[in-house]
Design a protein around this motif. Sequence first.
Motif, PDB file in Angstrom:
ATOM      1  N   ASP A 136       0.827  -1.217   0.000  1.00  0.00           N
ATOM      2  CA  ASP A 136       0.000   0.000   0.000  1.00  0.00           C
ATOM      3  C   ASP A 136       0.859   1.264   0.000  1.00  0.00           C
ATOM      4  O   ASP A 136       0.535   2.254   0.659  1.00  0.00           O
ATOM      5  CB  ASP A 136      -0.943   0.011   1.216  1.00  0.00           C
ATOM      6  N   PHE A 137       1.929   1.213  -0.775  1.00  0.00           N
ATOM      7  CA  PHE A 137       2.855   2.343  -0.851  1.00  0.00           C
ATOM      8  C   PHE A 137       2.499   3.182  -2.061  1.00  0.00           C
ATOM      9  O   PHE A 137       2.500   2.685  -3.193  1.00  0.00           O
ATOM     10  CB  PHE A 137       4.290   1.828  -0.952  1.00  0.00           C
ATOM     11  N   THR A 138       2.166   4.477  -1.850  1.00  0.00           N
ATOM     12  CA  THR A 138       1.734   5.324  -2.962  1.00  0.00           C
ATOM     13  C   THR A 138       2.585   6.581  -3.134  1.00  0.00           C
ATOM     14  O   THR A 138       2.401   7.288  -4.120  1.00  0.00           O
ATOM     15  CB  THR A 138       0.268   5.762  -2.788  1.00  0.00           C
ATOM     16  N   LEU A 139       3.476   6.866  -2.197  1.00  0.00           N
ATOM     17  CA  LEU A 139       4.307   8.071  -2.242  1.00  0.00           C
ATOM     18  C   LEU A 139       3.439   9.308  -2.482  1.00  0.00           C
ATOM     19  O   LEU A 139       3.682  10.106  -3.381  1.00  0.00           O
ATOM     20  CB  LEU A 139       5.399   7.936  -3.317  1.00  0.00           C
ATOM     21  N   GLY A 140       2.386   9.408  -1.674  1.00  0.00           N
ATOM     22  CA  GLY A 140       1.505  10.568  -1.775  1.00  0.00           C
ATOM     23  C   GLY A 140       0.745  10.655  -3.080  1.00  0.00           C
ATOM     24  O   GLY A 140       0.421  11.755  -3.539  1.00  0.00           O
ATOM     25  N   GLY A 141       0.444   9.507  -3.684  1.00  0.00           N
ATOM     26  CA  GLY A 141      -0.313   9.473  -4.929  1.00  0.00           C
ATOM     27  C   GLY A 141       0.547   9.463  -6.181  1.00  0.00           C
ATOM     28  O   GLY A 141       0.013   9.379  -7.294  1.00  0.00           O
ATOM     29  N   LEU A 142       1.864   9.533  -6.025  1.00  0.00           N
ATOM     30  CA  LEU A 142       2.755   9.517  -7.190  1.00  0.00           C
ATOM     31  C   LEU A 142       2.746   8.171  -7.894  1.00  0.00           C
ATOM     32  O   LEU A 142       2.942   8.082  -9.107  1.00  0.00           O
ATOM     33  CB  LEU A 142       4.184   9.865  -6.757  1.00  0.00           C
ATOM     34  N   VAL A 143       2.518   7.109  -7.134  1.00  0.00           N
ATOM     35  CA  VAL A 143       2.523   5.753  -7.701  1.00  0.00           C
ATOM     36  C   VAL A 143       1.248   5.024  -7.277  1.00  0.00           C
ATOM     37  O   VAL A 143       0.584   5.424  -6.312  1.00  0.00           O
ATOM     38  CB  VAL A 143       3.767   4.960  -7.242  1.00  0.00           C
ATOM     39  N   PRO A 144       0.899   3.950  -7.968  1.00  0.00           N
ATOM     40  CA  PRO A 144      -0.265   3.158  -7.564  1.00  0.00           C
ATOM     41  C   PRO A 144       0.033   2.452  -6.247  1.00  0.00           C
ATOM     42  O   PRO A 144       1.190   2.426  -5.800  1.00  0.00           O
ATOM     43  CB  PRO A 144      -0.423   2.159  -8.709  1.00  0.00           C
ATOM     44  N   PRO A 145      -0.977   1.872  -5.604  1.00  0.00           N
ATOM     45  CA  PRO A 145      -0.750   1.195  -4.316  1.00  0.00           C
ATOM     46  C   PRO A 145       0.031  -0.107  -4.495  1.00  0.00           C
ATOM     47  O   PRO A 145      -0.541  -1.196  -4.611  1.00  0.00           O
ATOM     48  CB  PRO A 145      -2.166   0.936  -3.800  1.00  0.00           C
ATOM     49  N   LEU A 146       1.338   0.012  -4.519  1.00  0.00           N
ATOM     50  CA  LEU A 146       2.187  -1.144  -4.773  1.00  0.00           C
ATOM     51  C   LEU A 146       2.128  -2.141  -3.618  1.00  0.00           C
ATOM     52  O   LEU A 146       2.117  -1.759  -2.450  1.00  0.00           O
ATOM     53  CB  LEU A 146       3.639  -0.710  -4.972  1.00  0.00           C
ATOM     54  N   GLN A 147       2.125  -3.411  -3.983  1.00  0.00           N
ATOM     55  CA  GLN A 147       2.210  -4.474  -2.981  1.00  0.00           C
ATOM     56  C   GLN A 147       3.213  -5.497  -3.485  1.00  0.00           C
ATOM     57  O   GLN A 147       2.940  -6.267  -4.394  1.00  0.00           O
ATOM     58  CB  GLN A 147       0.848  -5.143  -2.755  1.00  0.00           C
ATOM     59  N   ILE A 148       4.411  -5.469  -2.890  1.00  0.00           N
ATOM     60  CA  ILE A 148       5.481  -6.373  -3.291  1.00  0.00           C
ATOM     61  C   ILE A 148       5.539  -7.523  -2.294  1.00  0.00           C
ATOM     62  O   ILE A 148       5.511  -7.299  -1.083  1.00  0.00           O
ATOM     63  CB  ILE A 148       6.829  -5.625  -3.354  1.00  0.00           C
ATOM     64  N   THR A 149       5.597  -8.739  -2.793  1.00  0.00           N
ATOM     65  CA  THR A 149       5.591  -9.928  -1.947  1.00  0.00           C
ATOM     66  C   THR A 149       6.718 -10.864  -2.376  1.00  0.00           C
ATOM     67  O   THR A 149       7.355 -10.647  -3.418  1.00  0.00           O
ATOM     68  CB  THR A 149       4.249 -10.677  -2.071  1.00  0.00           C
ATOM     69  N   PRO A 150       6.979 -11.933  -1.600  1.00  0.00           N
ATOM     70  CA  PRO A 150       8.009 -12.893  -2.021  1.00  0.00           C
ATOM     71  C   PRO A 150       7.724 -13.531  -3.378  1.00  0.00           C
ATOM     72  O   PRO A 150       8.658 -13.953  -4.068  1.00  0.00           O
ATOM     73  CB  PRO A 150       7.980 -13.935  -0.899  1.00  0.00           C
TER      74      PRO A 150
END
Length: 415
Positions: free
Chosen positions: A360-374
């Motif tokens: 749920d990383f968006t950098l204040g809306g600069l990027v989509p809600p990234l979800q990185i997993t193994p």
Amino acid sequence: MTSRWTKMPALAGFAAAGLWLAGSAAAQQKELLIGEQCDRTGPTQITGVVLCPAVQDYISLVNSKGGVEGWKIRVNEIDNEYKVPLAVEAYQRQKGEGAISVMPYGTPMAVALNQKFEEDKIPGTSPGFGISASADGKRFPYLFPIAATYWSQTAAAVQFAKDKLGGTLKGKKIAYIYFDNPAGHEPLPILDALKKSEGFELRTFAVPPPGVELGAQVLDITQRYHPDFIIDHLFGRSPSVAIKAFKQNGYPLSKVIGLVWAGSEADIAAAGGFGVAEGYHTLQFAGAGDDYPVRQEIKAMYKKEGKTPFKLMDENTVYYNRGLLQAALHVEAFRYALKATGGKKPTGTDVKNGFEQIHDFTLGGLVPPLQITPTDHEGGGWVRIFQAKGGRLVPETDWFRAYRPVVDAEIANAH
């Protein structure tokens, strides 16, 4: 061969290193090193001269706030000139200095370094380029696309063409013009799969490096093939040449979509400006423009220091914002790694595990809600499409993904 060091960042890095070495052993341990590679002097410098300073700016911003969990971050930047031998040499230098994460630059370089990342247990990121199959974290444990791969980009471009052509591609003609190197070849499996399932006709047009001689291909596309839509996967100096050539040959740019390295403000400026490129579509994995809090924080940092902000951050927001994305994700990985180690200096493996916890990383809306997993090192494969309109890049879609079963099947079957 001897790699060419980028003067200012490299000098700054040496100076920083000297300050740390002059301090106590405890202070010396409070530094985390990122190995960054760029192309500031080679065929894709149009990207490197903007993206790489953005990385430096973001890290400076983080350090101005005290770093990460009390640790300062240093970036060792080396110009690889978009050449594999220089990239390999640069990586060895950075590893020798103690880098615990690296930022390779360019698909041929990511391909060449992937095995070394795994052997040395140092994670590398390849946002929007590199090996599309590396979305599979099990097979590529130390390579992280952290943004839509060429397979996800291509699937989204086809979906966009389908939407623009009335919701069906059956019987339609699609042209794919691409830079004839490993990056240019990456989308072909997805295009072949979708051609069969969607029933469109596909013709491909390879442009040999350095990509500035493509008049014959554009003429073939516009005067002989007459496609219903064009997918443009060019980069370096070639996107601007293509935009201008399509325009001169009377092809509507509203029926052209450029993948992520064919659509910055610099490409449009080199083509003759927004007046020439009006209607051109470009696909992005980070936002374009200035309306993001992190950019305002960086400008405020410059002002506080009595300095002038980096000029190209406003002239080429596309590549600058991608540099912010890449730097921010390394910082987030460090943050998770330090939490896992209880504040002790993390290893490359700790940072790898840190990347795999980003959500749920968006950098204040600069990027989509990234979800990185193994298992998913891509972060979901989200993109957004912008259009050259009224003198700027205007968002035309929200963040979206397309044909995920097709992309997932290709990832699973890749060898």
